[in-house]
Design a protein around this motif. Sequence first.
Motif, PDB file in Angstrom:
ATOM      1  N   TRP A  13      45.719  55.415  50.724  1.00  0.00           N
ATOM      2  CA  TRP A  13      45.195  54.068  51.026  1.00  0.00           C
ATOM      3  C   TRP A  13      43.761  53.918  50.535  1.00  0.00           C
ATOM      4  N   GLY A  14      42.977  54.976  50.712  1.00  0.00           N
ATOM      5  CA  GLY A  14      41.588  54.918  50.247  1.00  0.00           C
ATOM      6  C   GLY A  14      41.488  54.779  48.742  1.00  0.00           C
ATOM      7  N   VAL A  15      42.360  55.505  48.020  1.00  0.00           N
ATOM      8  CA  VAL A  15      42.361  55.416  46.552  1.00  0.00           C
ATOM      9  C   VAL A  15      42.753  54.018  46.107  1.00  0.00           C
ATOM     10  N   HIS A  16      43.790  53.443  46.742  1.00  0.00           N
ATOM     11  CA  HIS A  16      44.216  52.091  46.375  1.00  0.00           C
ATOM     12  C   HIS A  16      43.119  51.064  46.682  1.00  0.00           C
ATOM     13  N   ALA A  17      42.450  51.233  47.820  1.00  0.00           N
ATOM     14  CA  ALA A  17      41.372  50.301  48.165  1.00  0.00           C
ATOM     15  C   ALA A  17      40.226  50.409  47.164  1.00  0.00           C
ATOM     16  N   LEU A  18      39.878  51.647  46.766  1.00  0.00           N
ATOM     17  CA  LEU A  18      38.791  51.839  45.800  1.00  0.00           C
ATOM     18  C   LEU A  18      39.154  51.249  44.441  1.00  0.00           C
ATOM     19  N   VAL A  22      37.325  48.257  42.356  1.00  0.00           N
ATOM     20  CA  VAL A  22      36.871  48.420  40.973  1.00  0.00           C
ATOM     21  C   VAL A  22      37.458  47.326  40.084  1.00  0.00           C
ATOM     22  N   CYS A  23      38.745  47.006  40.277  1.00  0.00           N
ATOM     23  CA  CYS A  23      39.376  45.937  39.490  1.00  0.00           C
ATOM     24  C   CYS A  23      38.690  44.599  39.714  1.00  0.00           C
ATOM     25  N   ILE A  24      38.340  44.324  40.978  1.00  0.00           N
ATOM     26  CA  ILE A  24      37.660  43.056  41.283  1.00  0.00           C
ATOM     27  C   ILE A  24      36.296  43.012  40.605  1.00  0.00           C
ATOM     28  N   VAL A  25      35.564  44.124  40.674  1.00  0.00           N
ATOM     29  CA  VAL A  25      34.221  44.183  40.076  1.00  0.00           C
ATOM     30  C   VAL A  25      34.308  44.009  38.560  1.00  0.00           C
ATOM     31  N   VAL A  26      35.344  44.583  37.929  1.00  0.00           N
ATOM     32  CA  VAL A  26      35.476  44.511  36.474  1.00  0.00           C
ATOM     33  C   VAL A  26      35.992  43.145  36.027  1.00  0.00           C
ATOM     34  N   VAL A  31      36.537  36.500  34.621  1.00  0.00           N
ATOM     35  CA  VAL A  31      37.056  35.262  35.204  1.00  0.00           C
ATOM     36  C   VAL A  31      35.946  34.221  35.304  1.00  0.00           C
ATOM     37  N   PHE A  32      34.757  34.650  35.701  1.00  0.00           N
ATOM     38  CA  PHE A  32      33.644  33.699  35.845  1.00  0.00           C
ATOM     39  C   PHE A  32      33.269  33.077  34.503  1.00  0.00           C
ATOM     40  N   VAL A  33      33.203  33.893  33.455  1.00  0.00           N
ATOM     41  CA  VAL A  33      32.860  33.350  32.134  1.00  0.00           C
ATOM     42  C   VAL A  33      33.917  32.362  31.677  1.00  0.00           C
ATOM     43  N   LEU A  34      35.191  32.688  31.903  1.00  0.00           N
ATOM     44  CA  LEU A  34      36.262  31.773  31.523  1.00  0.00           C
ATOM     45  C   LEU A  34      36.174  30.463  32.302  1.00  0.00           C
ATOM     46  N   VAL A  35      35.951  30.543  33.611  1.00  0.00           N
ATOM     47  CA  VAL A  35      35.845  29.343  34.439  1.00  0.00           C
ATOM     48  C   VAL A  35      34.612  28.535  34.052  1.00  0.00           C
TER      49      VAL A  35
END
Length: 294
Positions: A13-18, A22-26, A31-35
């Motif tokens: 669970w910890g690995v999946h949360a990490l 990381v995916c959100i940060v990357v 997404v912001f530049v596209l929006v």
Amino acid sequence: MGNQSFGDKLFGWGVHALLTLVCIVVLYPLVFVLVASFSSPDAVMRGEVWLWPKDLTWVGYRKIIQNNEILTGYANTLLYTAVGTTINLLLSIAAAYPLSRKDLFGRNAISAMLVLTMFFSGGMVPTYLLVKDLGMLNTMWALIVPGAVSVYNVLIMRTFFQNGIPYEMQEAAAIDGCTNIGMLIRIVLPLSMPVIAVMILFYSVGHWNAYFSALMYLTDRDKYPLQLILREILIQGQMQEMQGVGDNVHAETVMQGEAIKYAVVIVANLPVLLLYPFLQKYFVKGVMIGAVKG
């Protein structure tokens, strides 16, 4: 999975949360530049844009289509990438295949000399003087010839030729009267499409994102690649923001620059963003080339 202890499950669970974090940060900057490229520049500068466009507009993309420098830079980048990747691939194959042959005298010494160049280089100033003496300043060849061969990629190809293609096949072809060139074209290259695809991706992405060589060697704006045009747009936008908005004319210029900035980033990265999901397996293949196999 059902036999896992609570500690193993907690670790999973910890690995999946990490990884999710990381995916959100990357992904969020992309997404912001596209929006932001579809949002009102005024709303973007006020910090009102997060995950969804606000006051939908195409002004940035319209300005790109109307800007001849951006279109010329895009065409130049496509040309430099196509020509440069072709030359890179041909020279890498020409260097890697002989080094993979057991009957090449002194191949280990030649490989050692090639590896030595990965640790030492002539430096920026001597390289510039050499390019100048060769008459390549302000030409396309100044961006292609100095980096025509990557030793790292040559070693990857050599390793694949050695480990991925049985040497007995080449010996059989030689017994049948096949020449070295015929052996390369008829046997080695058809069996080496994975590593060739990896090299095409490595070299093309490098050419597509390159701007520093153009900054040093090119003076004619008609020869600028897209990345150098993008760099100028970003710097101009930062300078305008630092100067502040004093009047309506200046404010409109800042807003247009902001819209163009995000739109150009999307346009410049669109080819790589579209190709990478389909070609990711070849990147993985390139990483695994030469790995120890059990």
